[in-house]
Write an enzyme that holds these catalytic residues in place. Structure first.
Site, PDB file in Angstrom:
ATOM      1  N   ASP A 122      90.839  51.379  94.307  1.00  0.00           N
ATOM      2  CA  ASP A 122      90.014  52.024  95.247  1.00  0.00           C
ATOM      3  C   ASP A 122      89.009  52.742  94.277  1.00  0.00           C
ATOM      4  OD1 ASP A 122      87.926  51.605  96.918  1.00  0.00           O
ATOM      5  OD2 ASP A 122      89.533  52.031  98.477  1.00  0.00           O
TER       6      ASP A 122
HETATM    7  C1  BGC Z   1      86.571  50.806 100.054  1.00  0.00           C
HETATM    8  C2  BGC Z   1      86.728  49.366  99.421  1.00  0.00           C
HETATM    9  C3  BGC Z   1      85.373  49.214  98.767  1.00  0.00           C
HETATM   10  C4  BGC Z   1      84.999  50.044  97.850  1.00  0.00           C
HETATM   11  C5  BGC Z   1      83.254  49.387  97.135  1.00  0.00           C
HETATM   12  C6  BGC Z   1      85.530  51.963  99.182  1.00  0.00           C
HETATM   13  O1  BGC Z   1      85.244  53.488  99.294  1.00  0.00           O
HETATM   14  O2  BGC Z   1      87.957  52.166 100.093  1.00  0.00           O
HETATM   15  O3  BGC Z   1      87.057  48.966 100.613  1.00  0.00           O
HETATM   16  O4  BGC Z   1      85.604  48.021  98.642  1.00  0.00           O
HETATM   17  O5  BGC Z   1      84.986  50.999  97.818  1.00  0.00           O
HETATM   18  O6  BGC Z   1      82.339  50.126  97.786  1.00  0.00           O
END
Ligand code: BGC
Length: 784
Positions: free
Chosen positions: A235
């Site tokens: 993530d």
């Molecule tokens: C989120 C993800 C997301 C990523 C990119 C993170 O803060 O948890 O779900 O895909 O950011 O935006």
């Protein structure tokens, strides 16, 4: 078989030709949204998100602040889960894939399928259900749709990421049985039934280990046991230790950190703590993914009109009719008072990384006015942004209610109440919304209350209005879909994919939810959602699977076919639409294990079908069961086992509206290790230790500081406070949004950013060595 286009070199061969430097470079993104290119593998874009494309135009962020290209905003997963319609989810996946392909996006970051452990989870609107079977089937359908057009999907967030509070470092303590039966099963179903190209590991720790460094999770379970052959990515800013991550099976660090970890990965290779084989395996998987992306056929032009129509159909199917004394559908010639600012300024999606810039936005006011013309009066009733109502607002609402034949009252959660990045602290509506319901119903009991929001709310007044419709977050066509449902142009075909409790205080997960900065103990075990309500006989306000229709269904006694004593069975019933309108019936199959084997929940969903029926029509529906439908996870043997015994098969129209049942004898294992039985829905220390098979871990202390310490932790010491002030000032200056919804999220995100995340986001300005020195100094001067 791994994907291998004929005209390309095998990925292993490409890996074999790369220098070590290039291999290491490939392990981390090129920038915020793109992967690196190396000889033989061209970099590509990965971007959000689960219910609409968020391809940013200028500056990049992972919280939905900077603008993105217009894209169809479908209803978020809370609503999609309530459709119980895998064909629809597949079609939405296809649409998402097409929009991503047209923008040259290689991998779409979704769907998200974490379990709604607690209804106050701030990001629950982005997840399907409290039930792993339903979540897994929904996610699999979307993945199949997205990938059918040559765009990769990404299951996220793996795993046990069930709260927003301190999500970037909190340690989820979960016993093995609960982990497998509740928190991993959905991912397992989706991996096995849709072969996603990628999986995103979560921010949190699981049982003391960062999920991105868990060999057991990423390699043993995901790859060896489930057969996942794609790429695991982090993530955004979740990486804690890259060499450990690569060894565990995490292939790609996102976003890129400008070489932050490269020398440490090289050192680990030199020292032999990371093997060349593990490095090559990760690189080969990344090369294979790049090849799949490159093989995508030329994208067709997107039909945004058709996608809007699909979003409208989805929003209508996501609507759940909770109560109705016959007021709905509204009569075509009624004099209607439409009360509620959400009619004009709808809540239709949630804040954070899933935020979509919609191609257009329907609202219920326009849609209903088009039907009712002068017979419709509109009163805002409250401020759409804050939810607050003045005395004049309420007085005007009363007047409008008094003068109308019927009232449609739109209330719900304003944007600032729920978002990625923080959890709700209660399940209440804004007080003024509760007050409006009472005031309006006092004036006119012929009121249909419509709820907009991504998650359950408490409804102390639920028996007062003539009807309650849960519209969830409807996406960009939610307004017109709502008019369709209210007027009966389409049926409210949704069924709850989550329980609505009377109060959150009755929920066992409430004993430990968002309560400690470094740990969350899942002491409730399997007692999540309806498993809790049904096992411990605590009636919810509205139960899992519930949803009324404008028509009525009858279900025949069920019959079970298949070899005697075997687990593979077919359960058949006939269902008849006995009303005078067409409608969809959601048949739900629950298995009750009774006294068989170890303590099991009262019943669990093991099959379902959504059946469209014309008035008077009868259809035979058959649902299949297999070994897994009867199995429990035996933590001692680390295996799924079926206990021999008698099981009850139940078919219902909700978890509490069982229409037919039958018993089957199953021959399974004679020995299933007993599981811990708790005296209460929440395990005490001794019981929880027995469930875990070890002492309950003591939560990590906030001092001494380390790389996982958050910006907020720094306030523990005098020197830390100075650094904290400077950091918050810097970040706030760069990112501070000016609206309410995002300011709550940003405040939480800055506060909860781990120090390693600052290094990763610094683009090289703060090296790991400098960070370690800073932490050393902070730990030396510990004066408070
Ligand atoms: C989120 C993800 C997301 C990523 C990119 C993170 O803060 O948890 O779900 O895909 O950011 O935006």
């Amino acid at each position: 078989m791994p994907f291998q286009p004929q005209d390309l070199l095998p990925a292993e061969e490409i890996t074999g030709r790369l220098s070590r430097t290039d291999k290491i470079r490939l392990l981390s993104g090129k920038d915020f949204w793109n992967t690196e290119s190396v000889d033989g593998a061209t970099g590509f874009m990965l971007t959000d998100g689960p219910h609409g494309l968020r391809k940013q135009i200028g500056s990049a962020d992972h919280v939905g602040l900077a603008d993105s290209v217009p894209a169809t905003c479908f209803p978020p997963a809370a609503g999609l889960g309530a459709t119980w319609n895998v064909d629809l989810l597949h079609d939405i996946g296809v649409a998402l894939g097409r929009e991503a392909a047209a923008q040259d996006v290689g991998v779409l970051l979704g769907p998200g399928l974490n379990i709604k452990r607690h209804p106050a989870g701030g990001r629950n609107f982005e997840y399907f259900s409290e039930d792993p079977f339903l979540s897994g089937k929904a996610a699999a359908a979307m993945v199949r749709g997205i990938q059918s057009v040559g765009v990769g999907a990404c299951l996220k967030h793996f795993a046990a990421n069930n709260q927003e509070s301190n999500r970037m470092r909190v340690d989820s303590i979960v016993d093995e049985r609960t982990l497998h039966e509740i928190y991993l099963t959905g991912f397992e179903i989706a991996v096995k039934e849709s072969a996603p190209w990628t999986v995103m590991h979560s921010y949190n720790k699981l049982n003391g280990e960062h999920t991105g460094e868990s060999y057991r999770l990423l390699t043993e379970i995901l790859r060896h046991t489930w057969g996942f052959d794609g790429v695991v990515m982090s993530d955004w800013l979740a990486t804690a230790n890259r060499p450990h991550g690569v060894q565990a099976g995490s292939d790609l660090e996102m976003p890129g950190s400008n070489g932050l970890w490269d020398s440490r990965v090289a050192q680990a290779l030199d020292a032999g703590t990371l093997s060349e084989a593990d490095l090559d395996a990760a690189v080969t998987r990344l090369v294979t993914l790049a090849q799949k992306v490159a093989a995508r056929p030329t994208a067709a032009p997107v039909d945004f009109e058709a996608h809007h129509a699909l979003a409208r159909r989805a929003a209508a199917e996501a609507s759940v009719l909770l109560t109705n004394d016959g007021l709905l559908p509204l009569a075509a010639d009624a004099r209607v008072a439409l009360i509620g600012a959400f009619a004009q300024t709808p809540r239709y999606q949630g804040a954070g990384s899933s935020l979509v810039h919609p191609t257009r936005l329907d609202n219920a006011l326009d849609a209903l006015r088009a039907q009712y013309g002068d017979r419709l009066t509109y009163v805002p009733g409250y401020d759409a942004a804050t939810g607050d109502a003045t005395a004049e607002d309420i007085a005007a609402a009363r007047r409008a209610a008094r003068e109308a034949e019927v009232v449609v009252l739109l209330i719900g959660l304003p944007a600032s109440y729920e978002s990625e990045g923080f959890d709700r602290t209660d399940l209440r509506l804004p007080p003024s919304h509760d007050a409006l319901v009472e005031a309006v119903v006092d004036e006119n009991p012929r009121t249909a209350v419509v709820l907009m929001g991504g998650a359950p709310v408490e409804m102390p007044w639920s028996d007062r209005p003539a009807a309650i419709l849960e519209a969830y977050l409807g996406g960009q066509a939610g307004g017109s879909a709502l008019a369709d449902v209210l007027t009966g142009v389409v049926e409210p075909d949704g069924r709850l994919a989550e329980s609505f409790p009377v109060s959150m205080l009755e929920l066992p997960a409430n004993a430990d939810f968002a309560s400690h900065p470094t740990q969350v103990a899942y002491r409730e075990g399997l007692n999540v959602g309806y498993r809790f309500h049904d096992t411990w006989q605590v009636a919810p306000r509205f139960c899992f699977g519930h949803g009324l229709s404008y028509t009525r269904f009858e279900v025949s006694p069920l019959s079970v076919a298949g070899d005697e004593h075997a687990t593979d069975r077919q359960v058949s019933v006939q269902v008849t639409n006995v009303g005078d309108r067409a409608g969809a019936c959601v048949l739900q199959l629950y298995v009750h294990a009774g006294a068989t084997g170890p303590a099991t929940p009262e019943q669990e969903l093991k099959g379902y079908a959504k059946v469209q029926l014309a008035a008077g029509e009868t259809r035979e529906v058959s649902l299949s069961l297999d070994a897994r439908s009867f199995a429990t996870y035996d933590a001692t043997d680390e295996a799924w086992v079926v206990a021999s015994g008698t099981y009850e098969i139940r078919i219902g129209l909700s978890s509490r509206d069982i229409r037919s049942s039958a018993s089957v004898d199953i021959h399974g294992a004679d020995i299933v290790h007993p599981a811990t039985v708790t005296r209460q829905p929440v395990a005490d220390d001794q019981e929880f230790a027995a469930m875990l098979g070890r002492a309950v871990p003591v939560p990590k202390a906030l001092l001494p500081f380390d790389e996982d310490s958050t910006v907020s932790d720094l306030q523990q010491t005098w020197l830390g406070q100075k650094v904290h002030g400077a950091l918050v000032g810097q970040v706030t200056k760069r990112m501070a949004p000016d609206d309410d919804a995002n300011s709550g999220m940003m405040a939480a995100m800055i506060k909860e950013l781990p120090l390693r995340g600052i290094a990763a986001a610094s683009g090289g300005k703060l090296s790991l060595a400098a960070l370690d020195r800073l932490i050393g100094v902070l730990n030396t001067i510990r004066r408070r």
